[in-house]
Write a protein that holds these residues in place. Structure first.
Motif, PDB file in Angstrom:
ATOM      1  N   LEU A  22       0.822  -1.204   0.000  1.00 19.13           N
ATOM      2  CA  LEU A  22       0.000   0.000   0.000  1.00 19.13           C
ATOM      3  C   LEU A  22       0.861   1.262   0.000  1.00 19.13           C
ATOM      4  CD1 LEU A  22      -2.678  -1.267   2.497  1.00 19.13           C
ATOM      5  CD2 LEU A  22      -3.183  -0.382   0.219  1.00 19.13           C
ATOM      6  N   GLN A  23       1.920   1.243   0.784  1.00 15.72           N
ATOM      7  CA  GLN A  23       2.813   2.398   0.817  1.00 15.72           C
ATOM      8  C   GLN A  23       3.471   2.619  -0.535  1.00 15.72           C
ATOM      9  OE1 GLN A  23       5.278   1.261   4.174  1.00 15.72           O
ATOM     10  NE2 GLN A  23       4.176   2.642   5.552  1.00 15.72           N
ATOM     11  N   ARG A  24       3.829   1.536  -1.222  1.00 12.99           N
ATOM     12  CA  ARG A  24       4.426   1.659  -2.554  1.00 12.99           C
ATOM     13  C   ARG A  24       3.421   2.270  -3.538  1.00 12.99           C
ATOM     14  NH1 ARG A  24       5.633  -3.290  -3.206  1.00 12.99           N
ATOM     15  NH2 ARG A  24       3.950  -3.937  -4.598  1.00 12.99           N
ATOM     16  N   PHE A  25       2.176   1.810  -3.488  1.00 13.50           N
ATOM     17  CA  PHE A  25       1.145   2.340  -4.376  1.00 13.50           C
ATOM     18  C   PHE A  25       0.911   3.822  -4.124  1.00 13.50           C
ATOM     19  CE2 PHE A  25      -3.443   3.335  -4.791  1.00 13.50           C
ATOM     20  CZ  PHE A  25      -3.537   3.284  -6.167  1.00 13.50           C
ATOM     21  N   LEU A  26       0.792   4.215  -2.861  1.00 18.67           N
ATOM     22  CA  LEU A  26       0.530   5.616  -2.535  1.00 18.67           C
ATOM     23  C   LEU A  26       1.721   6.500  -2.887  1.00 18.67           C
ATOM     24  CD1 LEU A  26      -1.347   5.126   0.848  1.00 18.67           C
ATOM     25  CD2 LEU A  26      -2.323   5.839  -1.344  1.00 18.67           C
ATOM     26  N   LYS A  27       2.922   5.973  -2.763  1.00 23.02           N
ATOM     27  CA  LYS A  27       4.121   6.723  -3.155  1.00 23.02           C
ATOM     28  C   LYS A  27       4.113   6.971  -4.660  1.00 23.02           C
ATOM     29  CE  LYS A  27       9.202   6.506  -2.895  1.00 23.02           C
ATOM     30  NZ  LYS A  27       9.511   6.424  -4.327  1.00 23.02           N
ATOM     31  N   GLU A  28       3.786   5.938  -5.444  1.00 22.69           N
ATOM     32  CA  GLU A  28       3.702   6.086  -6.902  1.00 22.69           C
ATOM     33  C   GLU A  28       2.632   7.112  -7.272  1.00 22.69           C
ATOM     34  OE1 GLU A  28       5.298   4.742  -9.480  1.00 22.69           O
ATOM     35  OE2 GLU A  28       6.688   3.476  -8.363  1.00 22.69           O
ATOM     36  N   TRP A  29       1.532   7.083  -6.574  1.00 21.69           N
ATOM     37  CA  TRP A  29       0.440   8.030  -6.838  1.00 21.69           C
ATOM     38  C   TRP A  29       0.912   9.470  -6.623  1.00 21.69           C
ATOM     39  CZ3 TRP A  29      -3.623  10.360  -8.521  1.00 21.69           C
ATOM     40  CH2 TRP A  29      -4.282  11.346  -7.766  1.00 21.69           C
ATOM     41  N   LEU A  30       1.537   9.724  -5.494  1.00 22.31           N
ATOM     42  CA  LEU A  30       1.961  11.078  -5.180  1.00 22.31           C
ATOM     43  C   LEU A  30       3.054  11.573  -6.127  1.00 22.31           C
ATOM     44  CD1 LEU A  30       1.987  10.863  -1.276  1.00 22.31           C
ATOM     45  CD2 LEU A  30       0.353  12.103  -2.730  1.00 22.31           C
ATOM     46  N   GLU A  31       3.942  10.685  -6.525  1.00 25.51           N
ATOM     47  CA  GLU A  31       5.037  11.080  -7.413  1.00 25.51           C
ATOM     48  C   GLU A  31       4.585  11.290  -8.849  1.00 25.51           C
ATOM     49  OE1 GLU A  31       7.972   8.054  -6.955  1.00 25.51           O
ATOM     50  OE2 GLU A  31       8.748   8.872  -5.057  1.00 25.51           O
ATOM     51  N   ASN A  32       3.459  10.688  -9.236  1.00 25.48           N
ATOM     52  CA  ASN A  32       3.025  10.731 -10.636  1.00 25.48           C
ATOM     53  C   ASN A  32       1.680  11.418 -10.816  1.00 25.48           C
ATOM     54  OD1 ASN A  32       5.035   8.913 -12.273  1.00 25.48           O
ATOM     55  ND2 ASN A  32       4.650   7.818 -10.346  1.00 25.48           N
ATOM     56  N   ARG A  33       1.256  12.161  -9.839  1.00 21.29           N
ATOM     57  CA  ARG A  33      -0.078  12.760  -9.842  1.00 21.29           C
ATOM     58  C   ARG A  33      -0.308  13.677 -11.050  1.00 21.29           C
ATOM     59  NH1 ARG A  33      -2.679  14.748  -4.119  1.00 21.29           N
ATOM     60  NH2 ARG A  33      -4.863  14.822  -4.795  1.00 21.29           N
ATOM     61  N   GLU A  34       0.746  14.293 -11.554  1.00 14.42           N
ATOM     62  CA  GLU A  34       0.617  15.195 -12.704  1.00 14.42           C
ATOM     63  C   GLU A  34       0.966  14.505 -14.024  1.00 14.42           C
ATOM     64  OE1 GLU A  34      -0.604  18.195 -12.559  1.00 14.42           O
ATOM     65  OE2 GLU A  34      -0.818  18.171 -10.371  1.00 14.42           O
TER      66      GLU A  34
END
Length: 211
Positions: A22-34
């Motif tokens: 879950l932490q990996r998924f949320l990290k990817e989300w925040l880093e790629n939000r744009e």
């Protein structure tokens, strides 16, 4: 070896594995939000297909990504490819998931006082998803889906698009957006930040188990 592990330790192991994912998924989300690359989101949600599974009230599992759902002409053109094809694990009923990107616009400019229309991105995504559902219902039972255990009965369709927070969908915009998606038939609209929020809820649950 697992049989020798006491129940409490095994539960903590499961929670720790879930937390890391879950932490990996949320990290990817925040880093790629744009990130406006739809293929990048296709790859991420293929790797983390469990995330899409959180959108469904029933136990759905992925059949495949980039699935052909029919629609080719006699010239072998215009075939419909959906981003993800799921099936209900118990009934086999198919479900289509079409994804756009978080930067795809949800609403257009103000139309009247306190009223905002759907953007071209949202209107086009809904039309595309509904067309895929229509084609799947017309031709799906002739595609060999029975080999996967999937059947076309009354397939649901989900469109993942946009980012409520980054697009400041609040106040009048929020009301217009909720009225728009709440009035749709045949397709559920979910935003990427809503998907991420479900991931955070799961993370909080795992962390409570691990405490």
């Amino acid at each position: 070896a697992l049989a020798a592990v006491e129940n409490g330790s095994l539960a903590k192991f499961d929670a720790a594995a879930g937390i890391a994912r879950l932490q990996r998924f949320l990290k990817e989300w925040l880093e790629n939000r744009e990130n406006a690359d739809e293929e990048a989101w296709q790859r991420l949600l293929t790797e983390e297909s469990w995330a899409l599974g959180q959108l469904f009230g029933s136990p759905f599992v992925i059949v495949r990504g980039k699935a052909y759902v029919g629609g080719k002409t006699f010239e072998n053109a215009e075939g419909r490819i959906t981003d993800f094809l799921f099936k209900n694990r118990l009934t086999g009923n198919a479900l289509i998931v079409e994804i756009k990107t978080p930067v795809a616009r949800l609403l257009g400019g103000q139309y009247r006082a306190q009223v905002y229309p759907a953007s071209n991105d949202l209107a086009g995504g809904v039309a595309q998803a509904l067309d895929q559902r229509r084609v799947l219902m017309d031709e799906g039972n002739g595609l060999g889906l029975e080999a996967t255990g999937a059947v076309v009965l009354n397939p649901r369709t989900v469109l993942v698009i946009g980012d409520l927070e980054r697009q400041d969908i609040s106040g009048d915009k929020r009301r217009s957006f909720e009225l728009l998606r709440g009035s749709l038939m045949g397709v559920d609209v979910v935003t990427f930040d809503e998907l991420a929020e479900k991931g955070r809820d799961l993370l909080n649950l795992f962390q409570a188990v691990d405490a």
